[in-house]
Design an enzyme around this catalytic site. Structure first.
Site, PDB file in Angstrom:
ATOM      1  N   ASP A 116       0.852  -1.189   0.000  1.00 52.56           N
ATOM      2  CA  ASP A 116       0.000   0.000   0.000  1.00 52.56           C
ATOM      3  C   ASP A 116       0.888   1.239   0.000  1.00 52.56           C
ATOM      4  O   ASP A 116       1.848   1.329   0.769  1.00 52.56           O
ATOM      5  CB  ASP A 116      -0.913   0.034   1.223  1.00 52.56           C
ATOM      6  CG  ASP A 116      -1.885   1.210   1.159  1.00 52.56           C
ATOM      7  OD1 ASP A 116      -2.933   1.061   0.508  1.00 52.56           O
ATOM      8  OD2 ASP A 116      -1.581   2.274   1.727  1.00 52.56           O
ATOM      9  N   HIS A 146      -5.512   4.934   5.873  1.00 53.50           N
ATOM     10  CA  HIS A 146      -4.599   5.809   5.133  1.00 53.50           C
ATOM     11  C   HIS A 146      -3.230   5.926   5.799  1.00 53.50           C
ATOM     12  O   HIS A 146      -2.480   6.866   5.509  1.00 53.50           O
ATOM     13  CB  HIS A 146      -5.204   7.194   4.880  1.00 53.50           C
ATOM     14  CG  HIS A 146      -6.401   7.152   3.977  1.00 53.50           C
ATOM     15  ND1 HIS A 146      -6.358   6.577   2.717  1.00 53.50           N
ATOM     16  CD2 HIS A 146      -7.674   7.583   4.151  1.00 53.50           C
ATOM     17  CE1 HIS A 146      -7.555   6.670   2.161  1.00 53.50           C
ATOM     18  NE2 HIS A 146      -8.371   7.269   3.010  1.00 53.50           N
ATOM     19  N   GLU A 172       0.857   5.652  -0.105  1.00 53.03           N
ATOM     20  CA  GLU A 172       0.141   6.924  -0.033  1.00 53.03           C
ATOM     21  C   GLU A 172       0.870   7.892  -0.952  1.00 53.03           C
ATOM     22  O   GLU A 172       2.103   7.843  -1.061  1.00 53.03           O
ATOM     23  CB  GLU A 172       0.094   7.458   1.401  1.00 53.03           C
ATOM     24  CG  GLU A 172      -0.525   6.503   2.415  1.00 53.03           C
ATOM     25  CD  GLU A 172      -1.971   6.154   2.128  1.00 53.03           C
ATOM     26  OE1 GLU A 172      -2.642   6.934   1.412  1.00 53.03           O
ATOM     27  OE2 GLU A 172      -2.438   5.109   2.607  1.00 53.03           O
ATOM     28  N   ASP A 212      -1.674   1.920  -7.030  1.00 47.13           N
ATOM     29  CA  ASP A 212      -0.348   1.774  -6.421  1.00 47.13           C
ATOM     30  C   ASP A 212       0.711   1.428  -7.463  1.00 47.13           C
ATOM     31  O   ASP A 212       1.776   2.055  -7.516  1.00 47.13           O
ATOM     32  CB  ASP A 212      -0.385   0.697  -5.329  1.00 47.13           C
ATOM     33  CG  ASP A 212      -1.344   1.044  -4.212  1.00 47.13           C
ATOM     34  OD1 ASP A 212      -0.920   1.707  -3.253  1.00 47.13           O
ATOM     35  OD2 ASP A 212      -2.523   0.665  -4.307  1.00 47.13           O
TER      36      ASP A 212
END
Length: 205
Positions: free
Chosen positions: A10, A160, A12, A104
């Site tokens: 993952d 997040h 951000e 991603d």
């Protein structure tokens, strides 16, 4: 011996304040969370901030949405070192890459191109959100934490936060794979299973 190596990833990203602010904006990875699993065992987790190059100053929207500070990102690792770490996590280049959504890997590829660095992965890419949608027959894609709630679970940690989201995705991956196995068509029984041969022989004698 063949091992089943998974990288649940993952990221951000940086975010613009508006459509044209900053000009020519494209997202850059600023936080990474990775869970490495081999044969259904978590063998390593990785979490780090990453310094963006093209747009190093975070927008107000980005800081507010991700609850991230400029200082955290400024003290993050260089993109080159980050890619080196990804290569270390997948030395044989055979890991299956699992993400929730397709952004991603899109952003990683774009960031690699911008930095003139080869894309680090060669294994199968799986979008768990798409698999979840197809498995349950949903019309639209479901958010990661909503999917966790639908499974009667809650997300791990804070939404997040990259590693927390990767851990949540890993939990969901295992649950979905488990359910897929339950729904697989069972193999037809053999004649020996259908007929109790012991009882048959007793009756014959």
């Amino acid at each position: 011996m063949t091992t089943n190596s998974l990288l649940i990833i993952d990221f951000e990203f940086t975010m613009p304040d508006g459509k044209y602010s900053p000009q020519n904006f494209f997202p850059e990875i600023i936080e990474a969370g990775i869970v490495k699993s081999i044969d259904d065992e978590v063998v390593e987790t990785f979490s780090s901030y990453v310094r963006p190059k093209k747009f190093p100053k975070l927008t107000k929207r980005c800081k507010s949405f991700l609850k991230i500070t400029q200082k955290q990102v400024d003290e993050g690792m260089r993109f080159e070192d980050f890619i080196r770490k990804l290569n270390e996590l997948d030395p044989e280049k055979n890991s299956t890459i699992i993400t929730w959504g397709n952004m991603d890997m899109k952003v990683l590829k774009q960031n690699c191109m911008f930095n003139h660095i080869p894309f680090p992965f060669k294994g199968e890419m799986r979008d768990l959100s798409l698999e979840y949608k197809n498995f349950f027959g949903d019309r639209t894609l479901t958010g990661l934490w909503k999917a966790a709630e639908e499974y009667g679970d809650s997300g791990t940690g804070t939404h997040h936060k990259a590693l927390d989201d990767a851990l949540t995705a890993y939990k969901l991956f295992k649950l979905v794979e488990q359910d897929k196995q339950y729904l697989e068509k069972p193999k037809p029984p053999t004649i020996g299973e259908r007929i109790d041969l012991t009882e048959l022989l007793k009756r014959a004698t």
